[in-house]
Write an enzyme that holds these catalytic residues in place. Structure first.
Site, PDB file in Angstrom:
ATOM      1  N   LYS A 191       6.041  29.102 -42.497  1.00 21.01           N
ATOM      2  CA  LYS A 191       6.888  28.664 -43.649  1.00 21.01           C
ATOM      3  C   LYS A 191       7.461  29.978 -44.000  1.00 21.01           C
ATOM      4  O   LYS A 191       6.865  30.694 -44.809  1.00 21.01           O
ATOM      5  CB  LYS A 191       5.669  28.363 -44.844  1.00 21.01           C
ATOM      6  CG  LYS A 191       6.546  27.337 -45.819  1.00 21.01           C
ATOM      7  CD  LYS A 191       5.942  27.613 -47.425  1.00 21.01           C
ATOM      8  CE  LYS A 191       6.165  28.762 -48.064  1.00 21.01           C
ATOM      9  NZ  LYS A 191       7.705  29.047 -48.629  1.00 21.01           N
ATOM     10  N   SER A 245       4.177  39.010 -52.181  1.00 17.48           N
ATOM     11  CA  SER A 245       3.534  39.804 -53.256  1.00 17.48           C
ATOM     12  C   SER A 245       2.099  39.906 -53.448  1.00 17.48           C
ATOM     13  O   SER A 245       1.454  38.901 -53.037  1.00 17.48           O
ATOM     14  CB  SER A 245       4.234  39.109 -54.640  1.00 17.48           C
ATOM     15  OG  SER A 245       3.770  37.708 -54.881  1.00 17.48           O
ATOM     16  N   GLY A 249      -0.731  36.929 -52.825  1.00 18.98           N
ATOM     17  CA  GLY A 249      -1.940  37.507 -51.658  1.00 18.98           C
ATOM     18  C   GLY A 249      -3.187  37.152 -52.308  1.00 18.98           C
ATOM     19  O   GLY A 249      -4.013  36.805 -51.433  1.00 18.98           O
ATOM     20  N   GLU A 267      -0.250  41.280 -46.138  1.00 13.61           N
ATOM     21  CA  GLU A 267       0.928  42.502 -46.383  1.00 13.61           C
ATOM     22  C   GLU A 267       1.712  42.179 -47.499  1.00 13.61           C
ATOM     23  O   GLU A 267       2.421  41.239 -47.766  1.00 13.61           O
ATOM     24  CB  GLU A 267       1.995  42.516 -45.268  1.00 13.61           C
ATOM     25  CG  GLU A 267       1.449  42.621 -43.780  1.00 13.61           C
ATOM     26  CD  GLU A 267       0.740  43.318 -43.174  1.00 13.61           C
ATOM     27  OE1 GLU A 267       0.913  44.616 -44.059  1.00 13.61           O
ATOM     28  OE2 GLU A 267       0.170  43.548 -42.186  1.00 13.61           O
ATOM     29  N   CYS A 301       9.613  46.329 -49.299  1.00 13.35           N
ATOM     30  CA  CYS A 301       8.066  46.600 -49.702  1.00 13.35           C
ATOM     31  C   CYS A 301       7.873  48.161 -49.826  1.00 13.35           C
ATOM     32  O   CYS A 301       6.851  48.518 -50.515  1.00 13.35           O
ATOM     33  CB  CYS A 301       7.293  45.784 -48.820  1.00 13.35           C
ATOM     34  SG  CYS A 301       7.616  46.060 -47.165  1.00 13.35           S
ATOM     35  N   GLU A 400       5.858  46.891 -59.356  1.00 16.73           N
ATOM     36  CA  GLU A 400       7.088  46.698 -58.278  1.00 16.73           C
ATOM     37  C   GLU A 400       8.310  46.082 -58.881  1.00 16.73           C
ATOM     38  O   GLU A 400       8.152  44.878 -59.272  1.00 16.73           O
ATOM     39  CB  GLU A 400       6.191  45.906 -57.418  1.00 16.73           C
ATOM     40  CG  GLU A 400       7.481  45.939 -56.227  1.00 16.73           C
ATOM     41  CD  GLU A 400       6.736  45.024 -54.757  1.00 16.73           C
ATOM     42  OE1 GLU A 400       6.213  43.893 -55.096  1.00 16.73           O
ATOM     43  OE2 GLU A 400       6.821  45.241 -53.469  1.00 16.73           O
TER      44      GLU A 400
HETATM   45  P1  NAD Z   1       6.212  35.746 -52.905  1.00 14.70           P
HETATM   46  O1  NAD Z   1       4.902  36.297 -52.911  1.00 14.70           O
HETATM   47  O2  NAD Z   1       6.437  35.093 -54.155  1.00 14.70           O
HETATM   48  O3  NAD Z   1       6.255  34.722 -51.766  1.00 14.70           O
HETATM   49  C1  NAD Z   1       6.229  34.975 -50.490  1.00 14.70           C
HETATM   50  C2  NAD Z   1       6.045  33.582 -49.635  1.00 14.70           C
HETATM   51  O4  NAD Z   1       4.631  33.163 -50.393  1.00 14.70           O
HETATM   52  C3  NAD Z   1       7.095  32.691 -49.959  1.00 14.70           C
HETATM   53  O5  NAD Z   1       7.317  31.815 -48.546  1.00 14.70           O
HETATM   54  C4  NAD Z   1       6.459  31.672 -51.021  1.00 14.70           C
HETATM   55  O6  NAD Z   1       7.137  30.395 -50.957  1.00 14.70           O
HETATM   56  C5  NAD Z   1       5.084  31.651 -50.592  1.00 14.70           C
HETATM   57  N1  NAD Z   1       4.158  31.336 -51.835  1.00 14.70           N
HETATM   58  C6  NAD Z   1       4.653  31.351 -53.108  1.00 14.70           C
HETATM   59  N2  NAD Z   1       3.383  30.945 -53.807  1.00 14.70           N
HETATM   60  C7  NAD Z   1       2.432  30.426 -52.912  1.00 14.70           C
HETATM   61  C8  NAD Z   1       1.080  29.761 -53.173  1.00 14.70           C
HETATM   62  N3  NAD Z   1       0.594  29.465 -54.234  1.00 14.70           N
HETATM   63  N4  NAD Z   1       0.888  29.578 -52.104  1.00 14.70           N
HETATM   64  C9  NAD Z   1       1.202  29.835 -50.476  1.00 14.70           C
HETATM   65  N5  NAD Z   1       2.392  30.376 -50.577  1.00 14.70           N
HETATM   66  C10 NAD Z   1       3.169  30.658 -51.778  1.00 14.70           C
HETATM   67  O7  NAD Z   1       7.038  37.038 -52.454  1.00 14.70           O
HETATM   68  P2  NAD Z   1       8.785  37.062 -52.497  1.00 14.70           P
HETATM   69  O8  NAD Z   1       9.253  37.239 -53.862  1.00 14.70           O
HETATM   70  O9  NAD Z   1       9.069  36.106 -51.580  1.00 14.70           O
HETATM   71  O10 NAD Z   1       8.794  38.566 -51.613  1.00 14.70           O
HETATM   72  C11 NAD Z   1       8.689  39.918 -52.554  1.00 14.70           C
HETATM   73  C12 NAD Z   1       7.096  40.281 -52.397  1.00 14.70           C
HETATM   74  O11 NAD Z   1       6.679  40.445 -50.878  1.00 14.70           O
HETATM   75  C13 NAD Z   1       7.400  41.920 -52.736  1.00 14.70           C
HETATM   76  O12 NAD Z   1       5.929  42.164 -53.481  1.00 14.70           O
HETATM   77  C14 NAD Z   1       7.169  42.897 -51.394  1.00 14.70           C
HETATM   78  O13 NAD Z   1       6.805  43.960 -51.683  1.00 14.70           O
HETATM   79  C15 NAD Z   1       6.288  41.771 -50.570  1.00 14.70           C
HETATM   80  N6  NAD Z   1       6.425  42.211 -49.230  1.00 14.70           N
HETATM   81  C16 NAD Z   1       5.700  42.865 -48.621  1.00 14.70           C
HETATM   82  C17 NAD Z   1       5.881  43.469 -47.345  1.00 14.70           C
HETATM   83  C18 NAD Z   1       4.770  44.327 -46.387  1.00 14.70           C
HETATM   84  O14 NAD Z   1       4.967  44.144 -45.136  1.00 14.70           O
HETATM   85  N7  NAD Z   1       3.893  44.596 -47.125  1.00 14.70           N
HETATM   86  C19 NAD Z   1       7.164  43.081 -46.531  1.00 14.70           C
HETATM   87  C20 NAD Z   1       7.992  42.457 -47.256  1.00 14.70           C
HETATM   88  C21 NAD Z   1       7.737  42.057 -48.686  1.00 14.70           C
END
Ligand code: NAD
Length: 497
Positions: A191, A245, A249, A267, A301, A400
């Site tokens: 997804k 995020s 997570g 992650e 990230c 963040e």
């Molecule tokens: P997000 O957590 O909002 O979304 C990530 C994914 O999760 C998206 O596909 C979203 O549609 C899905 N999602 C959202 N709510 C959900 C739920 N309740 N159940 C299941 N899936 C759900 O993050 P974002 O805003 O897309 O990305 C930015 C974040 O990602 C930042 O916190 C960044 O640090 C992190 N990030 C971490 C890494 C790493 O490797 N550690 C790499 C890149 C980004």
């Protein structure tokens, strides 16, 4: 050097055919409801394409297909050397379409074309090729049991894996998930983030062309709160790999507990410390301090968002970093000279502006940037911005921001630098700059993060694992270690007659 100009890329963009349908059971298909949602170009705010809005019924269909593909054994029991050939062919096809894919990613995500052509697409090719090439070199174990027994310790695929990824590095994060999960024989349902689904849809078709059996890779664009949640709660999904995020997570761990305890690897976010001692190569450290936070508009990230500088060089060093920040002023992502593009959307741009206000309100001082720019473009651009006089208890040092905002702190001793660096809920990455190997190594070892650079930032490649300590996650992408997240250890104990 890129040989295409902005005009060349723009005219290629005008001709681009964009696939917005989901990829299920080996073919592109509309969502069962027929619903779509638009994806926009963050560079100009205009609609790029309509994309299938998949829901629960599409997820169930995809899980059923993925399970059937897994049980058939066509992929899960295929000889590793044959799986390798499919993945290597897939990498070659992606390489063949490199320009088109880089352009698609730039239009969908707003990443500068120089990044997508030089970083995102080559990293994707290398990740898939490397994982394919590695899989027939990994051996299982025979332990030292008594003479009348033989035991086998095997790593077997989990089964059906869901991969949920964010919008900031859609292509390379997708590759970090798909390459090891597919290489180890799983069926995978990906997804993508709802606002950046295009590159994953594009490469799914190429996987089929490379010989991946139908149903082994499904790509479902759609919202996290409904589609993503349904996958995470699904009783017939065995593993979940997530990048995103920290708050989401945490929810996914709960969903795992509420459903079938699916293996869940995360992650997550970061607030990474970048520690600079007076005895380091200050010119190099200043250039990398700017790159560490402004690369990808700070939507990284591992961004080095907390610059922790030895007090006696602080003023001079900040002048040097501010000078370097000038080369990160945002520009049109299709211009090969652009180093930093827009924020992903209006909401993220507002979040960045809000944090600039919060930092000012907390008493920190903006010494560079601080404003939105290029509003006439229709896109979401923010200047690189630097706060000095930051205390580590401030929100701009703890939270963040996910934008081009640097918080600068100072220290007198190595112990103080370590204490500040570790005073965070996150533990993803960091760096230390010093020409004294004793200081550098002592600090690097003491800072509790998954990846630490000494006299570099963003160091690493596919050969080393990547992931976080603390609330930055529990999984590891990349390298042979990533294979562990997608396999179960199985013991077979044999009594010899
Ligand atoms: P997000 O957590 O909002 O979304 C990530 C994914 O999760 C998206 O596909 C979203 O549609 C899905 N999602 C959202 N709510 C959900 C739920 N309740 N159940 C299941 N899936 C759900 O993050 P974002 O805003 O897309 O990305 C930015 C974040 O990602 C930042 O916190 C960044 O640090 C992190 N990030 C971490 C890494 C790493 O490797 N550690 C790499 C890149 C980004």
């Amino acid at each position: 050097m890129l040989d295409k100009t902005m005009t060349d890329w723009q005219s290629q963009a005008d001709q681009l055919k964009i696939e917005g349908r989901a990829f299920i059971n080996g073919r592109y298909a509309d969502a069962l409801s027929g619903q779509t949602r638009p994806t926009n170009n963050p560079g100009n705010g205009r609609k790029l394409a309509d994309v299938a809005l998949c829901g629960i019924e599409d997820a169930d269909l995809a899980v059923e297909g993925a399970r059937a593909a897994f049980e058939s054994g066509d992929w899960s029991r295929m000889a590793p050397m044959d799986r390798k050939m499919v993945l290597v062919r897939w990498a070659e096809l992606i390489e063949k379409h490199a320009d088109e894919l880089a352009l698609l990613e730039t239009l969908d995500v707003g990443k500068p074309i120089s990044d997508t052509t030089n970083v995102d697409v080559p990293a994707t090719v290398r990740t898939i090729r490397w994982s394919g090439e590695a899989i027939d070199k990994v051996y299982d174990e025979i332990p030292p049991t008594p003479a009348d027994t033989l035991a086998l310790i095997q790593r077997l695929p989990l089964g059906v894996v869901a991969a949920i990824v964010p919008w900031n590095f859609p292509l390379s994060t997708t590759a970090w998930k798909l390459a090891p999960s597919l290489a180890t024989g799983n069926s995978v349902i990906l997804k993508p983030a709802s606002n950046t689904p295009l590159s994953a849809l594009f490469i799914a078709g190429l996987a089929s062309e490379a010989g991946l059996p139908d149903g082994v890779l499904q790509v479902l664009p759609g919202p996290g709160g409904s589609l993503g949640r349904h996958l995470a709660l699904h009783m017939d999904i065995d593993g979940l790999t997530f990048t995103g995020s920290t708050p989401v997570g945490k929810m996914l761990m709960e969903y795992s507990g509420q459903s079938n305890l699916k293996r869940t690897f995360l992650e997550l976010g970061g607030k990474s410390p970048n520690i600079v001692f007076a005895d380091s190569n200050l010119e190099k450290a200043a250039g990398m301090a700017a790159a560490a936070v402004f690369y990808n508009g700070g939507q990284t990230c591992t961004a080095g968002t907390r610059l922790i500088v030895e007090e006696k060089i602080q003023d001079k060093f900040l002048e040097m970093v501010s000078e370097c920040a000038k080369s990160w002023m945002p520009g049109n992502p299709l211009d090969p000279a652009t180093a930093m593009g827009p924020m992903i959307d209006a909401g993220q741009c507002k979040t960045v502006a809000d944090y600039v206000d919060i930092g000012r309100g907390e008493g920190a001082e903006i010494i560079f940037g601080g404003s939105q720019v290029m509003q006439d473009s229709g896109g979401y651009y923010h200047e690189p911005s630097i706060f000095s006089g930051v205390d580590n208890a401030m929100r701009i040092a703890q939270e963040e921001i996910f934008g081009p905002v640097l918080s600068v702190l100072s220290f007198k001793t190595a112990e103080e630098a370590i204490r500040i660096a570790n005073d965070s809920i996150y533990g993803l990455a960091g760096a230390v700059w010093s020409n004294n190997i004793n200081t550098a190594h002592k600090v690097a070892e003491a800072v509790r993060v998954g990846t630490m650079g000494i006299n570099n930032y963003f160091g690493g490649d596919i050969t080393v694992p990547f992931g976080g300590f603390k609330q930055s996650g529990n999984g590891r992408d990349k390298s042979i270690h990533a294979f562990h997240d997608y396999t179960e250890l199985k013991t077979t104990w044999i009594e010899l007659m």
